[in-house]
Design a protein around this motif. Structure first.
Motif, PDB file in Angstrom:
ATOM      1  N   PHE A  37       0.853  -1.184   0.000  1.00  0.00           N
ATOM      2  CA  PHE A  37       0.000   0.000   0.000  1.00  0.00           C
ATOM      3  C   PHE A  37       0.892   1.239   0.000  1.00  0.00           C
ATOM      4  N   ARG A  38       0.277   2.379  -0.231  1.00  0.00           N
ATOM      5  CA  ARG A  38       0.979   3.660  -0.148  1.00  0.00           C
ATOM      6  C   ARG A  38       0.095   4.658   0.594  1.00  0.00           C
ATOM      7  N   GLY A  46       6.780  -0.960   7.420  1.00  0.00           N
ATOM      8  CA  GLY A  46       6.348  -1.578   6.189  1.00  0.00           C
ATOM      9  C   GLY A  46       5.236  -2.595   6.447  1.00  0.00           C
ATOM     10  N   GLU A  47       4.995  -3.406   5.474  1.00  0.00           N
ATOM     11  CA  GLU A  47       3.993  -4.446   5.673  1.00  0.00           C
ATOM     12  C   GLU A  47       4.723  -5.752   5.975  1.00  0.00           C
ATOM     13  N   ASN A  49      -1.492  -4.483   7.477  1.00  0.00           N
ATOM     14  CA  ASN A  49      -2.587  -3.821   6.757  1.00  0.00           C
ATOM     15  C   ASN A  49      -3.656  -4.836   6.346  1.00  0.00           C
ATOM     16  N   TYR A  90      -0.699   9.179   4.513  1.00  0.00           N
ATOM     17  CA  TYR A  90      -0.092   9.774   5.710  1.00  0.00           C
ATOM     18  C   TYR A  90       1.190   9.057   6.107  1.00  0.00           C
TER      19      TYR A  90
HETATM   20 FE1  SF4 Z   1      -0.072   1.961   4.965  1.00  0.00          FE
HETATM   21 FE2  SF4 Z   1       1.109   0.345   6.791  1.00  0.00          FE
HETATM   22 FE3  SF4 Z   1       1.945   0.416   4.287  1.00  0.00          FE
HETATM   23 FE4  SF4 Z   1       2.351   2.523   5.831  1.00  0.00          FE
HETATM   24  S1  SF4 Z   1       3.240   0.545   6.097  1.00  0.00           S
HETATM   25  S2  SF4 Z   1       1.706   2.515   3.679  1.00  0.00           S
HETATM   26  S3  SF4 Z   1       0.490   2.463   7.074  1.00  0.00           S
HETATM   27  S4  SF4 Z   1      -0.090  -0.225   4.987  1.00  0.00           S
END
Ligand code: SF4
Ligand code: SAM
Length: 335
Positions: free
Chosen positions: A27-28, A71-72, A103, A31
């Protein structure tokens, strides 16, 4: 080599480590990351074996709770090998809890294995239940697989806690929808105040700042709130909603009210130990790990760092501009 427990200069026992296993993510979230991220070359990252050595050293020094993040974390290749390695500390009783913040996008694949390895709880970040808004805030994410992942976690017997970043003008109108959904599904829910992490370009943190005092007041329009005294040693405060019986958490990282009981430290995916989320001071544990095959230097480096753990952090939103703003992203330190 002494394995006396880690106590910082303010007499706080350090029993909780959050370890980031990757800076990458599928994801990006706006925030958290810029859309076009330059990720670290692989050699900079701790290997799974190094992560094992590092976390196991902390366990020898009295760690009771380990949270895997990123990160994820679930996009790190071979991540189950690492969970498997850590599960031996659960089996021995040295570690009380092994958990992760995710996530949710990969939970459908991993939930059953994680549960089999002794994971009992999982924190899933979810800011909206609206598919369009979900895609907008995560830029690359889709809601459906996340909801499926959460369902898979529940089916595997994992206790799910939903973490929702409170964002002005974004999910204010979903407050009750999120509360009701979590109530119906049996998930705990915690709201997080957005933090001034990193430079996001077009995103301005102050514009997104929705104070949890305001969120809480709105919650009180519909529910009777009772403060709970329990503390996780972290920045969360909890209330019980009398009408639904639900427990709701509030994480206000910008207040100082939790620093006195802070029991935690963080390690980045490159092996930097941050003694406080809101301070720049750090220790390079990767050098200690790679410098010698035994753990004497590693343990000495950990002890030296804990001896420098500061009393608290310097975030301050009360000024016209954000002071104490950190130049690193949450995905770097691991939220
Ligand atoms: Fe979103 Fe978590 Fe990825 Fe950050 S690390 S972009 S909060 S899913
Ligand atoms: N990728 C995983 C996830 O999203 O849960 C783990 C890492 S993420 C950095 C951990 C948590 O940090 C998430 O709950 C996310 O919402 C939160 N987070 C990221 N950037 C933030 C910010 N600027 N302010 C507050 N919370 C933030």
């Amino acid at each position: 080599m002494t394995t006396a427990p880690l106590i910082d200069p303010f007499h706080r026992p350090i029993t909780y480590l959050r370890v980031s296993v990757t800076d990458r993510c599928d994801f990006r979230c706006s925030y958290c990351m810029a859309e076009h991220m330059q990720f670290l070359p692989k050699k900079e990252l701790l290997t799974l074996e190094e992560l094992d050595r590092l976390c196991s050293a902390f366990v020898r020094l009295g760690l009771r709770k380990l949270r895997v993040t990123g990160g994820e974390p679930l996009v790190r290749r071979g991540i189950l090998t690492f969970f498997q390695a850590m599960s031996r500390h659960l089996e021995s009783g040295a570690l009380e809890e092994l958990t992760l913040t995710t996530n949710g996008s990969q939970l459908g694949r991993f939930a059953a294995d994680l549960a089999a390895l002794g994971v009992r709880r999982v924190n899933v970040s979810l800011d909206t239940l609206d598919a369009g808004k979900f895609h907008a805030i995560t830029r690359w994410g889709h809601l459906a697989p996340v909801l499926e992942g959460i369902a898979a976690a529940k089916a595997a017997g994992l206790k799910v806690k939903i973490n929702t970043v409170a964002l002005k003008g974004f999910n204010e109108d979903e407050l009750f929808r999120l509360v009701d959904w979590c109530g119906a599904e049996g998930h705990d829910l915690t709201f997080i105040e957005v933090m001034p992490m990193g430079e996001m370009g077009e995103e301005i943190r102050l514009d997104q700042y929705w104070p949890l005092t305001d969120l809480r007041a709105r919650l009180a329009e519909r529910f009777t709130l009772t403060d709970l005294s329990e503390s996780s040693g972290g920045p969360a405060r909890y209330v019980r909603l009398r009408e639904s019986g639900q427990k709701i958490g509030f994480i206000t990282p910008l207040t100082h009210n939790f620093c006195e009981s802070c029991n935690r430290v963080r390690v980045t995916c490159t092996g930097e130990l941050f003694m406080c989320l809101g301070q720049e001071d750090r220790a390079d544990l990767r050098a200690a790990l790679r410098g010698a095959p035994d753990d004497a230097a590693l343990i000495a480096a950990i002890r030296a760092a804990i001896a420098r753990k500061p009393k608290g952090h310097d975030f301050d939103y009360t000024r016209a501009h954000v002071t104490g703003q950190m130049s690193r992203h949450m995905s770097h330190t691991g939220g």
